[in-house]
Design a protein around this motif. Structure first.
Motif, PDB file in Angstrom:
ATOM      1  N   ILE A  19       4.015   1.353  -1.180  1.00  0.00           N
ATOM      2  CA  ILE A  19       4.686   1.458  -2.529  1.00  0.00           C
ATOM      3  C   ILE A  19       3.872   2.046  -3.450  1.00  0.00           C
ATOM      4  CG2 ILE A  19       6.056   0.261  -4.199  1.00  0.00           C
ATOM      5  CD1 ILE A  19       6.591  -1.968  -1.924  1.00  0.00           C
ATOM      6  N   GLY A  20       2.388   1.420  -3.509  1.00  0.00           N
ATOM      7  CA  GLY A  20       1.575   2.079  -4.454  1.00  0.00           C
ATOM      8  C   GLY A  20       1.371   3.450  -4.069  1.00  0.00           C
ATOM      9  N   SER A  21       1.110   4.088  -2.961  1.00  0.00           N
ATOM     10  CA  SER A  21       0.916   5.363  -2.498  1.00  0.00           C
ATOM     11  C   SER A  21       2.022   6.197  -3.285  1.00  0.00           C
ATOM     12  CB  SER A  21       0.642   5.637  -0.995  1.00  0.00           C
ATOM     13  OG  SER A  21       0.785   6.931  -0.850  1.00  0.00           O
TER      14      SER A  21
ATOM     15  N   VAL B  27      -5.699   7.917  -5.579  1.00  0.00           N
ATOM     16  CA  VAL B  27      -5.053   6.586  -5.233  1.00  0.00           C
ATOM     17  C   VAL B  27      -4.024   6.660  -4.173  1.00  0.00           C
ATOM     18  CG1 VAL B  27      -3.776   4.565  -6.182  1.00  0.00           C
ATOM     19  CG2 VAL B  27      -5.797   5.549  -7.540  1.00  0.00           C
TER      20      VAL B  27
ATOM     21  N   LYS C 150       4.593   9.530  -9.685  1.00  0.00           N
ATOM     22  CA  LYS C 150       4.843   9.100 -11.073  1.00  0.00           C
ATOM     23  C   LYS C 150       3.436   9.552 -11.748  1.00  0.00           C
ATOM     24  CE  LYS C 150       8.684   6.633 -11.020  1.00  0.00           C
ATOM     25  NZ  LYS C 150       9.735   6.947 -12.074  1.00  0.00           N
ATOM     26  N   ASP C 151       2.861  10.717 -11.481  1.00  0.00           N
ATOM     27  CA  ASP C 151       1.685  11.233 -12.375  1.00  0.00           C
ATOM     28  C   ASP C 151       0.535  10.060 -12.172  1.00  0.00           C
ATOM     29  OD1 ASP C 151       3.332  13.333 -12.929  1.00  0.00           O
ATOM     30  OD2 ASP C 151       3.971  12.252 -14.690  1.00  0.00           O
ATOM     31  N   GLY C 152       0.411   9.547 -10.911  1.00  0.00           N
ATOM     32  CA  GLY C 152      -0.812   8.835 -10.929  1.00  0.00           C
ATOM     33  C   GLY C 152      -2.143   9.504 -10.295  1.00  0.00           C
ATOM     34  N   LYS C 153      -3.011   8.854  -9.912  1.00  0.00           N
ATOM     35  CA  LYS C 153      -4.154   9.579  -9.464  1.00  0.00           C
ATOM     36  C   LYS C 153      -3.895  10.068  -7.874  1.00  0.00           C
ATOM     37  CE  LYS C 153      -7.928   7.304 -11.876  1.00  0.00           C
ATOM     38  NZ  LYS C 153      -9.020   6.241 -11.929  1.00  0.00           N
TER      39      LYS C 153
ATOM     40  N   ALA D 153      -4.255   5.098  -0.376  1.00  0.00           N
ATOM     41  CA  ALA D 153      -3.448   4.145  -0.108  1.00  0.00           C
ATOM     42  C   ALA D 153      -2.600   4.797   1.145  1.00  0.00           C
ATOM     43  CB  ALA D 153      -2.493   3.827  -1.370  1.00  0.00           C
TER      44      ALA D 153
ATOM     45  N   MET E 147       0.941  -1.182   0.032  1.00  0.00           N
ATOM     46  CA  MET E 147       0.007   0.023   0.037  1.00  0.00           C
ATOM     47  C   MET E 147       0.745   1.464   0.008  1.00  0.00           C
ATOM     48  SD  MET E 147      -3.447   0.159   2.285  1.00  0.00           S
ATOM     49  CE  MET E 147      -3.273  -1.651   3.193  1.00  0.00           C
TER      50      MET E 147
ATOM     51  N   ILE F 157       4.063   5.271  -5.846  1.00  0.00           N
ATOM     52  CA  ILE F 157       4.063   5.561  -7.004  1.00  0.00           C
ATOM     53  C   ILE F 157       3.193   6.564  -7.650  1.00  0.00           C
ATOM     54  CG2 ILE F 157       3.498   3.977  -9.267  1.00  0.00           C
ATOM     55  CD1 ILE F 157       4.727   1.644  -7.649  1.00  0.00           C
ATOM     56  N   ALA F 158       1.817   6.343  -6.984  1.00  0.00           N
ATOM     57  CA  ALA F 158       0.691   7.071  -7.693  1.00  0.00           C
ATOM     58  C   ALA F 158       1.104   8.784  -7.301  1.00  0.00           C
ATOM     59  CB  ALA F 158      -0.295   7.059  -6.926  1.00  0.00           C
TER      60      ALA F 158
END
Lengths: 45, 288
Positions: free
Chosen positions: B38-40, B52, B46-49, B56, B36, B42-43
């Motif tokens: 790592i996902g947070s 998200v 790296k221009d994620g939502k 996360a 969670m 990345i988002a």
């Protein structure tokens, strides 16, 4: 219900839910990044 | 005389078998939510939502809080079970709070982090809480069942026993600084004797009325004397007079411990109090 069985069921439920949501968040983050930037293969092309 | 049988009312178990203490770690809950975080990240980078990243991240923090609460609850339970006496473990139900927080964290993670539907998120949160409940259990009972029956509360007994434990540890630490083998052996025997007295009190807390003065005042004196003697070694101030005084005090302590055990078994309170008064005066007089 025997204590060991109770704990085993608990561990399964805990691992399934927590790791499921956790990995789901990671995948969602990666896919949202891919959606906005294009996949690595597309960018190479 | 109370109609309760000696040692029968306050014990969880009257066998000498070691009880299995619950594991205090909640390492599973610290490990599983790592993706969670790592996902947070990345988002976030790296221009994620943004939703998200936020979902996360918040879910990860809430699950970490839940793991810490559950761990604290398990530690308190483990401490409470070390003694044979039932105790009021804690006024705050840490485990229950942790399990509820876990459900909330997983709900947030599923809804905002993974993008699940509201219903599915609620279900996942509920399953996580149920799993936590089955693995870690609830907090132990908050009240001891028969506290008024013996005139002392279990909290009071445990407080005095823990204090005595600390004093014994201080005596052991001072003992390690003394190099005389004979004195070390005598101190070890004294420590063993004190532990036996604590064992008697733990078996039947009604004995606390007779042992309270010994475990509080007298043991305190023994600790100060031993530490004082060990310090005098450290600073090279040892003298034959000091050593002789210390030996006298040790003899006195040994006598008192023997008599304390005897009196606890015989229930003779008055005579013991007089003995302890005499020994306190002696400790002051020796001036070790």
């Amino acid at each position: 219900m025997p204590e060991k069985l109770k704990k085993a069921i608990g561990v399964v439920l805990l691992v399934m839910s927590v790791s499921g949501v956790s990995c789901g968040s990671l995948l969602n983050a990666v896919s949202s990044h891919t959606a906005s930037n294009g996949s690595l293969v597309e960018r190479v092309k | 005389m109370s109609e309760l049988k000696r040692g029968g009312a306050r014990k969880i178990s009257n066998t000498d078998e070691p009880r299995r203490l619950p594991r205090t770690g909640a390492w599973l809950l610290y490990l599983l939510p790592l993706p969670m975080l790592i996902g947070s990240l990345i988002a976030l980078f790296k221009d994620g939502k943004a939703s998200v990243a936020l979902g996360a991240g918040v879910a990860f923090a809430v699950v970490m809080l839940a793991a810490t609460l559950i761990r604290k609850g398990s530690e308190i339970e483990s401490q409470a079970l070390k003694r044979k006496i039932v105790r009021r473990a804690s006024t705050v139900p840490y485990k229950l709070l942790g399990i509820a927080t876990l459900g909330v964290g997983i709900f947030i993670g599923a809804l905002l982090g993974s993008g699940e539907s509201l219903l599915m998120s609620l279900l996942l949160g509920g399953v996580a809480s149920l799993g936590g409940l089955l693995v870690y259990g609830l907090d132990p009972a908050r009240t001891a069942p028969d506290a008024p029956a013996i005139g002392v509360t279990s909290e009071e007994v445990l407080e005095i026993l823990n204090e005595a434990d600390n004093k014994i540890q201080a005596i052991e630490a001072a003992r390690a600084r003394i190099h005389n083998v004979e004195l070390k052996d005598r101190l070890r025997n004294i420590i063993t004797g004190v532990r036996e007295i604590m064992g008697i009190v733990e078996e039947d807390p009604r004995d606390l009325r007779r042992a309270r003065k010994f475990l509080r005042t007298y043991l305190d004196g023994a600790q100060r004397v031993t530490e004082g003697y060990a310090d005098s070694h450290k600073y090279g101030q040892e003298s034959s007079e000091l050593e002789s005084n210390f030996r006298n005090v040790l003899t006195t302590i040994e006598t008192v411990i023997g008599e304390q055990k005897q009196k606890l078994l015989e229930n003779n309170l008055t005579e013991l109090d007089v003995q302890i008064e005499v020994l306190q005066l002696q400790l002051e007089k020796e001036g070790v």
